[in-house]
Design a protein around this motif. Structure first.
Motif, PDB file in Angstrom:
ATOM      1  N   ASP A 141      40.418  38.954  39.200  1.00  0.00           N
ATOM      2  CA  ASP A 141      41.587  39.697  38.848  1.00  0.00           C
ATOM      3  C   ASP A 141      42.426  39.991  40.228  1.00  0.00           C
ATOM      4  OD1 ASP A 141      43.459  41.514  37.380  1.00  0.00           O
ATOM      5  OD2 ASP A 141      42.365  43.119  37.700  1.00  0.00           O
ATOM      6  N   ILE A 142      43.508  39.558  40.060  1.00  0.00           N
ATOM      7  CA  ILE A 142      44.553  39.629  41.510  1.00  0.00           C
ATOM      8  C   ILE A 142      45.230  40.775  41.557  1.00  0.00           C
ATOM      9  CG2 ILE A 142      45.819  38.128  42.727  1.00  0.00           C
ATOM     10  CD1 ILE A 142      45.057  35.688  41.353  1.00  0.00           C
ATOM     11  N   PRO A 153      43.958  39.976  52.832  1.00  0.00           N
ATOM     12  CA  PRO A 153      43.274  39.208  51.912  1.00  0.00           C
ATOM     13  C   PRO A 153      41.792  39.563  51.897  1.00  0.00           C
ATOM     14  CG  PRO A 153      44.764  37.698  52.986  1.00  0.00           C
ATOM     15  CD  PRO A 153      44.871  39.008  53.789  1.00  0.00           C
ATOM     16  N   GLN A 154      41.398  40.447  50.784  1.00  0.00           N
ATOM     17  CA  GLN A 154      40.103  41.063  50.883  1.00  0.00           C
ATOM     18  C   GLN A 154      39.391  40.840  49.323  1.00  0.00           C
ATOM     19  OE1 GLN A 154      40.680  45.456  50.476  1.00  0.00           O
ATOM     20  NE2 GLN A 154      42.229  44.601  51.846  1.00  0.00           N
ATOM     21  N   ILE A 155      38.041  40.685  49.251  1.00  0.00           N
ATOM     22  CA  ILE A 155      37.597  40.822  47.994  1.00  0.00           C
ATOM     23  C   ILE A 155      36.952  42.050  47.849  1.00  0.00           C
ATOM     24  CG2 ILE A 155      35.453  39.901  46.475  1.00  0.00           C
ATOM     25  CD1 ILE A 155      37.868  38.119  46.177  1.00  0.00           C
ATOM     26  N   ARG A 156      37.095  42.550  46.640  1.00  0.00           N
ATOM     27  CA  ARG A 156      36.526  43.955  46.345  1.00  0.00           C
ATOM     28  C   ARG A 156      35.511  43.814  45.240  1.00  0.00           C
ATOM     29  NH1 ARG A 156      38.514  48.888  48.227  1.00  0.00           N
ATOM     30  NH2 ARG A 156      40.072  48.706  49.998  1.00  0.00           N
ATOM     31  N   THR A 157      34.448  44.182  45.381  1.00  0.00           N
ATOM     32  CA  THR A 157      33.344  44.132  44.077  1.00  0.00           C
ATOM     33  C   THR A 157      32.374  44.953  44.407  1.00  0.00           C
ATOM     34  OG1 THR A 157      32.266  42.156  42.850  1.00  0.00           O
ATOM     35  CG2 THR A 157      32.120  42.137  45.076  1.00  0.00           C
ATOM     36  N   ASN A 164      27.929  38.789  42.120  1.00  0.00           N
ATOM     37  CA  ASN A 164      29.209  39.384  42.580  1.00  0.00           C
ATOM     38  C   ASN A 164      29.114  38.792  44.094  1.00  0.00           C
ATOM     39  OD1 ASN A 164      30.035  40.279  40.052  1.00  0.00           O
ATOM     40  ND2 ASN A 164      29.639  42.388  40.699  1.00  0.00           N
ATOM     41  N   LEU A 165      28.001  39.045  44.919  1.00  0.00           N
ATOM     42  CA  LEU A 165      28.045  38.907  46.204  1.00  0.00           C
ATOM     43  C   LEU A 165      28.169  37.308  46.597  1.00  0.00           C
ATOM     44  CD1 LEU A 165      27.536  39.840  49.147  1.00  0.00           C
ATOM     45  CD2 LEU A 165      25.268  39.812  48.888  1.00  0.00           C
ATOM     46  N   ARG A 166      27.332  36.755  45.768  1.00  0.00           N
ATOM     47  CA  ARG A 166      27.463  34.970  45.989  1.00  0.00           C
ATOM     48  C   ARG A 166      28.800  34.471  45.975  1.00  0.00           C
ATOM     49  NH1 ARG A 166      27.076  29.902  43.351  1.00  0.00           N
ATOM     50  NH2 ARG A 166      27.364  31.108  41.368  1.00  0.00           N
ATOM     51  N   LEU A 167      29.512  34.981  44.882  1.00  0.00           N
ATOM     52  CA  LEU A 167      30.823  34.359  44.433  1.00  0.00           C
ATOM     53  C   LEU A 167      31.803  35.038  45.443  1.00  0.00           C
ATOM     54  CD1 LEU A 167      30.981  34.788  40.555  1.00  0.00           C
ATOM     55  CD2 LEU A 167      30.330  32.909  42.026  1.00  0.00           C
ATOM     56  N   ALA A 168      31.575  36.368  45.982  1.00  0.00           N
ATOM     57  CA  ALA A 168      32.745  36.959  47.118  1.00  0.00           C
ATOM     58  C   ALA A 168      32.669  36.031  48.219  1.00  0.00           C
ATOM     59  CB  ALA A 168      32.175  38.396  47.161  1.00  0.00           C
ATOM     60  N   ASN A 169      31.174  35.872  48.746  1.00  0.00           N
ATOM     61  CA  ASN A 169      31.347  34.876  49.843  1.00  0.00           C
ATOM     62  C   ASN A 169      31.849  33.549  49.607  1.00  0.00           C
ATOM     63  OD1 ASN A 169      29.720  36.686  51.546  1.00  0.00           O
ATOM     64  ND2 ASN A 169      27.742  36.274  50.652  1.00  0.00           N
ATOM     65  N   LEU A 198      35.358  39.576  40.348  1.00  0.00           N
ATOM     66  CA  LEU A 198      36.127  39.750  41.682  1.00  0.00           C
ATOM     67  C   LEU A 198      37.281  40.450  41.489  1.00  0.00           C
ATOM     68  CD1 LEU A 198      35.077  36.407  43.557  1.00  0.00           C
ATOM     69  CD2 LEU A 198      33.545  38.573  43.310  1.00  0.00           C
ATOM     70  N   LEU A 199      37.772  41.316  42.405  1.00  0.00           N
ATOM     71  CA  LEU A 199      39.078  41.717  42.563  1.00  0.00           C
ATOM     72  C   LEU A 199      39.706  41.193  43.665  1.00  0.00           C
ATOM     73  CD1 LEU A 199      40.428  45.409  41.676  1.00  0.00           C
ATOM     74  CD2 LEU A 199      41.063  44.027  43.599  1.00  0.00           C
ATOM     75  N   TYR A 200      40.833  40.463  44.037  1.00  0.00           N
ATOM     76  CA  TYR A 200      41.120  39.831  44.950  1.00  0.00           C
ATOM     77  C   TYR A 200      42.414  40.636  45.268  1.00  0.00           C
ATOM     78  CZ  TYR A 200      43.847  36.891  48.444  1.00  0.00           C
ATOM     79  OH  TYR A 200      44.624  36.425  49.377  1.00  0.00           O
TER      80      TYR A 200
END
Length: 332
Positions: A141-142, A153-157, A164-169, A198-200
């Protein structure tokens, strides 16, 4: 390998290897004009995950609309495995009028999972959950900052979830923020379905930010590679993002005109001057100091402030030198 079966969506069948835009009916305007939820479906030739990518849940957050447009025009979309559900404008009512909210003055991102008999916001949320989330295995979700606020630019999760951590990285944003789930948010509703999400966050409402858009397109494609929708690439290892478990807005202690002395992505050490609040008549000047060492992940863009206004958002980091080095790499 055998091609996957046609994908049935919104009353139409989409063959393997094909793409189509499907309009899901929503509530009409009081002029009798039809309003729909546009969903672009890319159904890969081979089986794989189903990823939804959504934007403009808040009608004034337009960066994500451009990110999805560029994503859909990427040549790599012709090679995906599985299915992509791209929803560039979740809140068409707000997008047309340019406010954050819906005509019923509700925040769509506080209305999930919704109800078919609730408010307008609740009904749209219900439609999205049934037709998009209910068919997906992963979600992105952006968002952008709200009015007069710009975000790095940041990922919030939720970093408590290993996937979630794997995909955020994998996404590749410079910052990953551990964010508590908010009641009624899309992220909460998706997480309750057991799906990685993930929330971008990047940029500012009603403005295009080229760096944020490019990072977003790249990030979504990176996630698609990580979940097996696209083939992995060979090359040098990406810079690991800076991870933070705590963020805090530094607020104005008085009213006046705020002059920033620090930029997004900078590392502010405890006691550093973040900016100055000046009296319009020039009689007084008060420095705004960093209460702890952290990375500037958000800031006010409007210089006119009242006492208590949020000025600079700092993300606390464990290793200051490592964070500074990583962010220098990103900004360069």
């Amino acid at each position: 390998m055998k091609s996957q079966e046609p994908y049935s969506f919104g009353g139409v069948d989409i063959a393997a290897g094909e793409r189509m835009t499907v309009d899901l009916p929503m509530a009409r305007l009081y002029t009798h004009s039809e309003v729909s939820l546009p969903v672009h479906v890319i159904h890969g030739k081979r089986s794989g995950p189903t990823l939804f990518v959504s934007a403009a849940i808040h009608g004034d957050e337009i960066n994500g609309v451009e990110i999805i447009r560029r994503l859909l025009n990427s040549k790599s979309m012709s090679r995906i495995k599985g299915t992509l559900l791209a929803v560039p404008v979740v809140n068409p009512f707000g997008f047309i009028q340019r406010p954050r909210y819906l005509p019923d003055r509700r925040d769509l991102n506080r209305s999930f999972p919704g109800s078919p008999k609730g408010s307008l916001a609740s009904r749209i949320a219900y439609l999205f959950m049934q037709e998009i989330v209910g068919r997906s295995t992963h979600g992105i979700d952006i968002h952008t900052g709200s009015n007069y606020r710009s975000n790095l630019p940041q990922i919030r999760t939720s970093l408590d979830n290993a996937e979630n951590l794997r995909l955020a990285n994998a996404f590749g944003a410079p910052m990953v923020i551990h964010s508590q789930i908010r009641d009624g948010s899309l992220r909460e509703a998706v997480a309750e379905q057991g799906l990685p999400v993930l929330l971008y966050e990047a940029g500012e409402a009603l403005y295009f930010n080229e760096a944020a858009i490019r990072a977003g397109v790249r990030g979504v494609i990176n996630v698609m590679r990580a979940i097996g929708m696209l083939s992995p690439t060979r090359g040098s290892k990406k810079q690991d993002p800076v991870v933070s478990h705590k963020t805090s807005w530094v607020r104005a202690t008085r009213s006046g005109v705020f002059f920033k002395q620090i930029s997004l992505g900078n590392l502010a050490r405890e006691g550093d001057v973040l900016g100055l609040i000046n009296d319009p008549l020039g009689d007084e000047c008060e420095p705004v100091l960093a209460p702890f060492t952290g990375v500037v992940i958000g800031q006010l863009t409007l210089p006119l402030v009242h006492e208590g206004d949020a000025l600079v958002n700092l993300a606390k980091v464990a290793d200051h030198n490592e964070a500074e080095e990583a962010l220098d790499d990103y900004t360069s």
